[in-house]
Design a protein around this motif. Structure first.
Motif, mmCIF file in Angstrom:
data_model
loop_
_atom_site.group_PDB
_atom_site.id
_atom_site.type_symbol
_atom_site.label_atom_id
_atom_site.label_comp_id
_atom_site.label_asym_id
_atom_site.label_seq_id
_atom_site.Cartn_x
_atom_site.Cartn_y
_atom_site.Cartn_z
ATOM 1 N N GLY A 1 0.815 -1.176 0.000
ATOM 2 C CA GLY A 1 0.000 0.000 0.000
ATOM 3 C C GLY A 1 0.861 1.242 0.000
ATOM 4 O O GLY A 1 2.069 1.183 0.124
ATOM 5 N N PHE A 2 0.228 2.385 -0.150
ATOM 6 C CA PHE A 2 0.935 3.651 -0.112
ATOM 7 C C PHE A 2 0.079 4.663 0.618
ATOM 8 O O PHE A 2 -1.113 4.495 0.794
ATOM 9 C CB PHE A 2 1.265 4.147 -1.527
ATOM 10 N N LEU A 3 0.725 5.730 1.064
ATOM 11 C CA LEU A 3 -0.001 6.834 1.657
ATOM 12 C C LEU A 3 0.734 8.120 1.345
ATOM 13 O O LEU A 3 1.914 8.117 1.044
ATOM 14 C CB LEU A 3 -0.154 6.652 3.170
ATOM 15 N N GLY A 4 0.023 9.214 1.397
ATOM 16 C CA GLY A 4 0.632 10.508 1.131
ATOM 17 C C GLY A 4 -0.327 11.440 0.435
ATOM 18 O O GLY A 4 -1.469 11.093 0.157
ATOM 19 N N GLU A 5 0.160 12.641 0.162
ATOM 20 C CA GLU A 5 -0.640 13.678 -0.492
ATOM 21 C C GLU A 5 -0.522 13.551 -2.005
ATOM 22 O O GLU A 5 0.575 13.457 -2.534
ATOM 23 C CB GLU A 5 -0.163 15.060 -0.053
ATOM 24 N N LEU A 6 -1.648 13.576 -2.688
ATOM 25 C CA LEU A 6 -1.666 13.510 -4.146
ATOM 26 C C LEU A 6 -1.871 14.892 -4.741
ATOM 27 O O LEU A 6 -2.756 15.633 -4.307
ATOM 28 C CB LEU A 6 -2.795 12.596 -4.638
ATOM 29 N N ASN A 7 -1.071 15.226 -5.718
ATOM 30 C CA ASN A 7 -1.236 16.442 -6.512
ATOM 31 C C ASN A 7 -1.346 17.711 -5.683
ATOM 32 O O ASN A 7 -2.200 18.555 -5.929
ATOM 33 C CB ASN A 7 -2.451 16.311 -7.442
ATOM 34 N N SER A 8 -0.528 17.840 -4.668
ATOM 35 C CA SER A 8 -0.520 19.077 -3.891
ATOM 36 C C SER A 8 0.898 19.366 -3.424
ATOM 37 O O SER A 8 1.699 18.466 -3.234
ATOM 38 C CB SER A 8 -1.452 18.964 -2.689
ATOM 39 N N SER A 9 1.179 20.623 -3.291
ATOM 40 C CA SER A 9 2.471 21.026 -2.754
ATOM 41 C C SER A 9 2.270 22.305 -1.973
ATOM 42 O O SER A 9 1.817 23.311 -2.516
ATOM 43 C CB SER A 9 3.492 21.238 -3.870
ATOM 44 N N PHE A 10 2.559 22.259 -0.690
ATOM 45 C CA PHE A 10 2.391 23.426 0.147
ATOM 46 C C PHE A 10 3.652 24.283 0.170
ATOM 47 O O PHE A 10 3.609 25.427 0.590
ATOM 48 C CB PHE A 10 2.017 22.995 1.564
ATOM 49 N N ALA A 11 4.766 23.739 -0.304
ATOM 50 C CA ALA A 11 6.040 24.456 -0.261
ATOM 51 C C ALA A 11 6.254 25.334 -1.489
ATOM 52 O O ALA A 11 6.915 26.350 -1.412
ATOM 53 C CB ALA A 11 7.188 23.466 -0.114
#
Length: 71
Positions: A1-11
């Motif tokens: 499985g995987f986890l994380g933010e898709l298609n976003s960048s706050f930096a």
């Protein structure tokens, strides 16, 4: 499985995804009274041509211990 933010960048202003591999997962099965009846543990391992199967198996058992302690 995987986890994380898709298609976003706050930096930055660019679009990016940060995904991480999930090496330890747990699936909990509950009954109609919301009581846990089963827990399935999933552990990842990396088998290569240089792997020693017995050591890989031992490593998988050790990985499961963390989740078993939670239960």
């Amino acid at each position: 499985g995987f986890l994380g933010e898709l298609n976003s960048s706050f930096a930055t202003d660019s679009v990016s995804s940060d995904l991480f591999v999930n090496l330890r997962c747990m699936q909990i099965e509950v009954n109609s009274e919301l009581a846990m009846i089963k827990a399935y543990l999933y552990m990842g391992c990396g088998i290569t041509k240089d792997s020693i199967p017995e050591k890989e198996w031992s490593e998988s058992i050790n990985k499961s211990m963390t989740m078993k302690k939670v239960l």
